[in-house]
Design a protein around this motif. Structure first.
Motif, PDB file in Angstrom:
ATOM      1  N   ARG A  27       0.847  -1.280  -0.003  1.00 31.18           N
ATOM      2  CA  ARG A  27      -0.040  -0.108  -0.123  1.00 31.18           C
ATOM      3  C   ARG A  27       0.840   1.340  -0.042  1.00 31.18           C
ATOM      4  O   ARG A  27       0.599   2.184  -0.684  1.00 31.18           O
ATOM      5  CB  ARG A  27      -0.835   0.001   1.109  1.00 31.18           C
ATOM      6  CG  ARG A  27      -1.966   0.891   1.109  1.00 31.18           C
ATOM      7  CD  ARG A  27      -3.029   1.174   2.347  1.00 31.18           C
ATOM      8  NE  ARG A  27      -4.278   1.960   1.911  1.00 31.18           N
ATOM      9  CZ  ARG A  27      -4.936   2.470   2.721  1.00 31.18           C
ATOM     10  NH1 ARG A  27      -4.744   2.048   4.167  1.00 31.18           N
ATOM     11  NH2 ARG A  27      -6.095   3.170   2.645  1.00 31.18           N
ATOM     12  N   SER A  30       1.993   1.848  -3.599  1.00 34.76           N
ATOM     13  CA  SER A  30       0.996   2.592  -4.393  1.00 34.76           C
ATOM     14  C   SER A  30       0.615   3.971  -4.101  1.00 34.76           C
ATOM     15  O   SER A  30       0.740   4.870  -5.051  1.00 34.76           O
ATOM     16  CB  SER A  30      -0.417   1.773  -4.025  1.00 34.76           C
ATOM     17  OG  SER A  30      -0.354   0.371  -4.642  1.00 34.76           O
ATOM     18  N   SER A  34       1.704   6.805  -6.460  1.00 33.57           N
ATOM     19  CA  SER A  34       0.445   7.947  -7.088  1.00 33.57           C
ATOM     20  C   SER A  34       1.064   9.480  -6.666  1.00 33.57           C
ATOM     21  O   SER A  34       0.742  10.306  -7.419  1.00 33.57           O
ATOM     22  CB  SER A  34      -0.849   7.698  -6.215  1.00 33.57           C
ATOM     23  OG  SER A  34      -1.570   8.711  -6.550  1.00 33.57           O
ATOM     24  N   LEU A  85       2.805  -2.282  -9.981  1.00 36.82           N
ATOM     25  CA  LEU A  85       1.764  -1.441  -9.532  1.00 36.82           C
ATOM     26  C   LEU A  85       0.225  -1.746 -10.256  1.00 36.82           C
ATOM     27  O   LEU A  85      -0.629  -1.693  -9.810  1.00 36.82           O
ATOM     28  CB  LEU A  85       1.930   0.235 -10.353  1.00 36.82           C
ATOM     29  CG  LEU A  85       0.850   1.098  -9.973  1.00 36.82           C
ATOM     30  CD1 LEU A  85       0.546   1.264  -8.435  1.00 36.82           C
ATOM     31  CD2 LEU A  85       1.248   2.559 -10.718  1.00 36.82           C
ATOM     32  N   ALA A  88      -0.925  -4.089  -7.580  1.00 36.82           N
ATOM     33  CA  ALA A  88      -1.078  -3.518  -6.334  1.00 36.82           C
ATOM     34  C   ALA A  88      -2.426  -3.001  -6.554  1.00 36.82           C
ATOM     35  O   ALA A  88      -3.195  -2.918  -5.795  1.00 36.82           O
ATOM     36  CB  ALA A  88      -0.019  -2.444  -6.095  1.00 36.82           C
ATOM     37  N   LEU A  89      -2.846  -2.278  -7.584  1.00 40.66           N
ATOM     38  CA  LEU A  89      -4.216  -1.469  -7.947  1.00 40.66           C
ATOM     39  C   LEU A  89      -5.068  -2.344  -7.848  1.00 40.66           C
ATOM     40  O   LEU A  89      -6.447  -2.309  -7.125  1.00 40.66           O
ATOM     41  CB  LEU A  89      -3.905  -0.828  -9.123  1.00 40.66           C
ATOM     42  CG  LEU A  89      -3.141   0.564  -9.016  1.00 40.66           C
ATOM     43  CD1 LEU A  89      -3.031   1.322 -10.320  1.00 40.66           C
ATOM     44  CD2 LEU A  89      -3.485   1.569  -7.917  1.00 40.66           C
ATOM     45  N   GLU A  92      -5.922  -3.518  -4.511  1.00 41.78           N
ATOM     46  CA  GLU A  92      -6.738  -2.458  -3.809  1.00 41.78           C
ATOM     47  C   GLU A  92      -8.253  -2.650  -4.257  1.00 41.78           C
ATOM     48  O   GLU A  92      -9.101  -2.309  -3.422  1.00 41.78           O
ATOM     49  CB  GLU A  92      -6.155  -0.900  -3.960  1.00 41.78           C
ATOM     50  CG  GLU A  92      -4.766  -0.759  -3.356  1.00 41.78           C
ATOM     51  CD  GLU A  92      -4.483   0.766  -3.639  1.00 41.78           C
ATOM     52  OE1 GLU A  92      -5.103   1.388  -4.199  1.00 41.78           O
ATOM     53  OE2 GLU A  92      -3.222   0.998  -3.247  1.00 41.78           O
TER      54      GLU A  92
END
Length: 430
Positions: A27, A30, A34, A85, A88-89, A92
């Protein structure tokens, strides 16, 4: 160490890396990706910058690759970071969907920050432990599976239940039973685990190596010829891959596909209603055939009619299976009573033995008995069942992003089908 042991060591290491990934580190990664800087990400996460920096360094150490290019004005994702990423997204989004489902059906507050809870107390191994508890319903068995103590599992489960404010498992004399909230958590934990396990293979593929595990749901029609040819061809070029086939009824495979336990299904496609939230890709059309041993009396008949078929002894797949339903619909459309089987079986080995050792008939795809038909021990009787055509193909979860190995195996399957005259590919798909 021989090649087989080396291969299993690589697979075990890849799984170990996936299970060891700290979700809090992911997290933080990420957030930095961002925000473009450690400081901005730390502010968004309500953490100190040094802790975020440590999370990034630990994640990079776990994956064995740098994920950012460090610059004077911040950081920027490199090629490895771009790959991570994506996963990871997706993770999420799975946690967010878990929150939505828990609020709707699991009894938690709709404003609860489930994502923060999951990422703060769980790593991949704990995800796997909770998911395994829901499946095995036995804490000692799960403790043995992961090489940890029962008190450690109880503590992790208590922390999660306390954070969510709901009970995930009911305890009784026979073990554990997942509550509705527990079923939801286990389902989405499996999907997150699938994404975690793909991170290593994604990175390896970017460096020109296919590795990792591919789990295929194999329905009967694809098992005899298509899948073996595709697997053998792929592994000859990419020995670092490990393929597992799962043989179960369609409903069980579809459930495993939705939860991320398997990567795709090969076999007969289903109606839109049955394949809700699944993506189906037709590869070819198939029909069932009436099959018997080479010396069967009907193999010498000049003309076969419905009466002769009805009077024969049959072995058929179980009631409700696709081939059985197609046969019964064929007879019904012809206003004829369908044959009543003396034996019902879903085991191809049993079916094959009955056909070879008796005068029984069956009605399945000729592809499933391809080798016996090719060597002449079994024959397709001259009673075409054209109206029993169905589409055979690949089924994936809608919105899935398969691992490089799974994508490669699906491509190999497409090549096998396209390159063989045995399969009828409708015009427009050739």
């Amino acid at each position: 160490m021989n090649k087989k042991n080396e291969h299993h060591k690589v697979i075990a290491h890849a799984d170990s890396v996936a299970l060891g990934i700290n979700l809090r580190h992911l997290r933080a990664f990420s957030a930095v990706a961002s925000a473009g800087s450690i400081a901005a990400a730390a502010e968004a996460l309500f953490r100190v910058a040094s802790a975020v920096t440590r999370s990034i360094l630990d994640l990079e150490a776990a994956l064995g690759r740098p994920l950012f290019d460090r610059r004077s004005r911040g950081v920027a994702l490199n090629a490895y970071g771009d790959l991570v990423l994506v996963r990871a997204l997706r993770i999420e989004r799975e946690f967010e969907e878990a929150r939505t489902q828990l609020a709707a059906r699991g009894g938690i507050d709709s404003t609860a920050d489930v994502h923060s809870l999951f990422t703060s107390i769980l790593n991949g191994r704990r995800l796997a432990v909770i998911a395994s508890l829901a499946e095995k319903r036995n804490m000692p068995a799960v403790a043995r599976e992961f090489g940890i103590t029962q008190p450690a599992i109880s503590s992790a489960l208590k922390d999660l239940e306390s954070g969510l404010g709901v009970t995930l498992f009911n305890r009784n004399a026979r073990g554990l039973t997942a509550t509705p909230a527990g079923e939801i958590v286990a389902f989405y934990f499996k999907r997150v685990l699938s994404e975690l396990r793909h991170i290593g293979p994604d990175i390896a593929a970017s460096e020109g190596t296919l590795q990792g595990s591919v789990n295929v749901g194999a329905l009967p029609l694809g098992r005899t010829q298509i899948l073996p040819l595709a697997i053998a061809s792929l592994l000859a070029r990419h020995p670092g891959l490990h393929v597992t086939t799962v043989e179960s009824p369609y409903d069980a495979l579809a459930a495993s596909l939705r939860s991320g336990d398997i990567d795709f299904i090969l076999g007969a496609l289903r109606s839109a209603g049955e394949a809700k939230d699944l993506q189906q890709e037709p590869l070819f059309e198939d029909r069932i055939s009436v099959i018997a041993r080479a010396g069967h009396p009907l193999a010498r008949a000049k003309r076969i009619d419905f009466r002769m078929l009805r009077e024969a002894s049959w072995t058929l797949s179980r009631h409700g299976s696709p081939s059985r339903e197609l046969l019964e619909r064929f007879f019904s459309d012809a206003r004829q009573a369908p044959p009543l089987p003396a034996v019902e079986t879903g085991d191809l080995a049993v079916l094959r033995g009955l056909l070879l050792e008796s005068d029984m008939l069956t009605a399945i795809s000729a592809h499933q008995l391809r080798y016996e038909i090719r060597d002449g021990s079994l024959v397709v009787l001259d009673f075409p069942l054209e109206e029993t055509r169905r589409e055979i193909g690949l089924t994936q979860r809608l919105g899935a992003f398969p691992s490089p190995g799974a994508r490669a195996l699906m491509n190999e399957i497409r090549k096998v089908v396209a390159g063989s005259p045995d399969f009828h590919v409708p015009k427009g798909r050739q």
